[in-house]
Design an enzyme around this catalytic site. Sequence first.
Site, PDB file in Angstrom:
ATOM      1  N   HIS A  66       0.853  -1.157   0.120  1.00  0.00           N
ATOM      2  CA  HIS A  66      -0.114   0.041  -0.143  1.00  0.00           C
ATOM      3  C   HIS A  66       0.978   1.229   0.094  1.00  0.00           C
ATOM      4  CE1 HIS A  66      -3.771  -2.302   0.950  1.00  0.00           C
ATOM      5  NE2 HIS A  66      -2.860  -3.388   1.563  1.00  0.00           N
ATOM      6  N   ARG A  68      -0.134   4.401  -0.724  1.00  0.00           N
ATOM      7  CA  ARG A  68      -1.198   5.315   0.009  1.00  0.00           C
ATOM      8  C   ARG A  68      -1.213   6.680  -0.818  1.00  0.00           C
ATOM      9  NH1 ARG A  68      -3.385   2.119   3.206  1.00  0.00           N
ATOM     10  NH2 ARG A  68      -2.354   1.647   5.029  1.00  0.00           N
ATOM     11  N   ASP A 156      -8.908  -5.692  -2.461  1.00  0.00           N
ATOM     12  CA  ASP A 156      -8.247  -5.858  -1.041  1.00  0.00           C
ATOM     13  C   ASP A 156      -8.737  -4.360  -0.347  1.00  0.00           C
ATOM     14  OD1 ASP A 156      -6.209  -6.513   0.849  1.00  0.00           O
ATOM     15  OD2 ASP A 156      -4.894  -4.860   0.332  1.00  0.00           O
ATOM     16  N   HIS A 237      -2.985 -12.467   1.578  1.00  0.00           N
ATOM     17  CA  HIS A 237      -2.339 -12.524   3.108  1.00  0.00           C
ATOM     18  C   HIS A 237      -3.195 -13.820   3.803  1.00  0.00           C
ATOM     19  CE1 HIS A 237      -5.924  -9.817   3.199  1.00  0.00           C
ATOM     20  NE2 HIS A 237      -5.224  -8.881   2.797  1.00  0.00           N
ATOM     21  N   ASN A 280      -5.219  -6.578   9.251  1.00  0.00           N
ATOM     22  CA  ASN A 280      -6.382  -7.284   8.958  1.00  0.00           C
ATOM     23  C   ASN A 280      -6.047  -8.029   7.815  1.00  0.00           C
ATOM     24  OD1 ASN A 280      -9.036  -8.258   8.985  1.00  0.00           O
ATOM     25  ND2 ASN A 280     -10.102  -6.690   7.644  1.00  0.00           N
ATOM     26  N   ASP A 307       2.203  -6.995   2.375  1.00  0.00           N
ATOM     27  CA  ASP A 307       1.038  -5.996   2.915  1.00  0.00           C
ATOM     28  C   ASP A 307       1.396  -4.841   3.614  1.00  0.00           C
ATOM     29  OD1 ASP A 307      -1.609  -5.322   3.081  1.00  0.00           O
ATOM     30  OD2 ASP A 307      -2.268  -6.765   4.784  1.00  0.00           O
TER      31      ASP A 307
HETATM   32 ZN   LIG Z   1      -3.508  -5.095   2.019  1.00  0.00          ZN
END
Ligand SMILES: [Zn+2]
Length: 439
Positions: A66, A68, A156, A237, A280, A307
């Site tokens: 990620h 962002r 995701d 994940h 998560n 992740d």
């Molecule tokens: Zn993710």
Amino acid sequence: MSADSATVIRGGRIICPGSGLDLQTDILVRDGAIAAVGTNRATEPLHVIDATGKVVCPGLIDVHVHLREPGAEQKETIRTGTRAAVRGGFTTVCAMPNTSPAPDIPENVAAIRERVRRDAWCRVGLIGAATVGNDRFHLSDFRALRDAGCVAISDDAFMLTTREQRREALLRCAELGLIFLAHAEAEELSAGGVMHRGAVAERLGLPGQHPETEVRSLAEWREAWDGPGRPPLHIAHLSTAAGVELLRDWSDGPTAETAPHYLALTDEAVATHGANAKMNPPLRTEQDRQALIDALCDGTIAVIATDHAPHTVQEKAAGMLAAPFGIVGLETALSVVLAELVESGRMKLSQALATMTAAPAALLGLPQGLIEAGAPADLLIFEPDSRWSVDAEEFVSLGRNTPFAGRELPGFVSTVLLAGRVVLDRGRLADTQPPAHLN
Ligand SMILES: [Zn+2]
């Protein structure tokens, strides 16, 4: 072919899991590509990198990051996230689509690609958003996203909601030659939970997610696929023993990844690290942790992905209930994998490195991840036995949210070459950014 652009990496232990190569020799790099693998006796003026006592392998590939940007640049940017990737030994990362705007239409993909060209320090694959505006209800135009350059599609962080959607998504991906990266979580079992439901959550007085949230979602995905052959599906994940069992039983089933933190930690880490151990899916039990390691050893899980999910210090300071899910991982991934899989004796070094090089490359059909003549010279040189202590303040990522702070880990990332250019030299990022044409 000027001699100026030639580099020889001398005397390292060359490990290429994709071709089975594991021997001490030299690599000649010229014009951005690997020119030769073998003892180098060239007398032309070469830039020499001494890799004696070090491992040389393909640059790591992460299919689940990620970055962002756009939309949450206070957490991370394309520049800081890809610099963190290089520092961790990665030369290719794939960016998840939960940005704002999302890569859900070609115009947005093009705009994000432009930012990547301007700011990225490594190769970046863009993963298209499964639904329009990540609204979870209206599937996006996968063909248009593929044609705009997306390397995969994912839900995701914004999971699909119905069997029909899942079925349609898989059919479209099959037709287009795309892979769908699925976040497996049954919300009716997880809603409101901030960690794994079990003895630790009870002791801490925190609401937990039902342990079967993942396996129920996997069962729903299995139901959604009635086409012939393997579904064009990859499970993101994976975190539970029950999930591993379901995948083992699913003949011609999907591929899967797990993340380093599920191999190293259990829900006990929440007691020590609080919101810096909140992600998560959540950290699970010791039995789950062992099942994931077994699944990597027998190939049920082929890929390790970080992740990497940076958040600000303020956000994580809000505590277990209010803090967002996610931890950073790019700068610790290799070392955690070395500690949990190799030092522990569970895997050979080349087998462990396969999960971060050849396997993710094969998953997405990337030309990277191999050491052979003609391949792009994306290379990682690391010291497998050097130990270092994790200090989040020293991260290149803007994120400080790690449960590994203070941990002593093996494996020092020394040098990274991207298309033959040194972008990390003895642990230090180069002064100049790699050229835009790589993206
Ligand atoms: Zn993710």
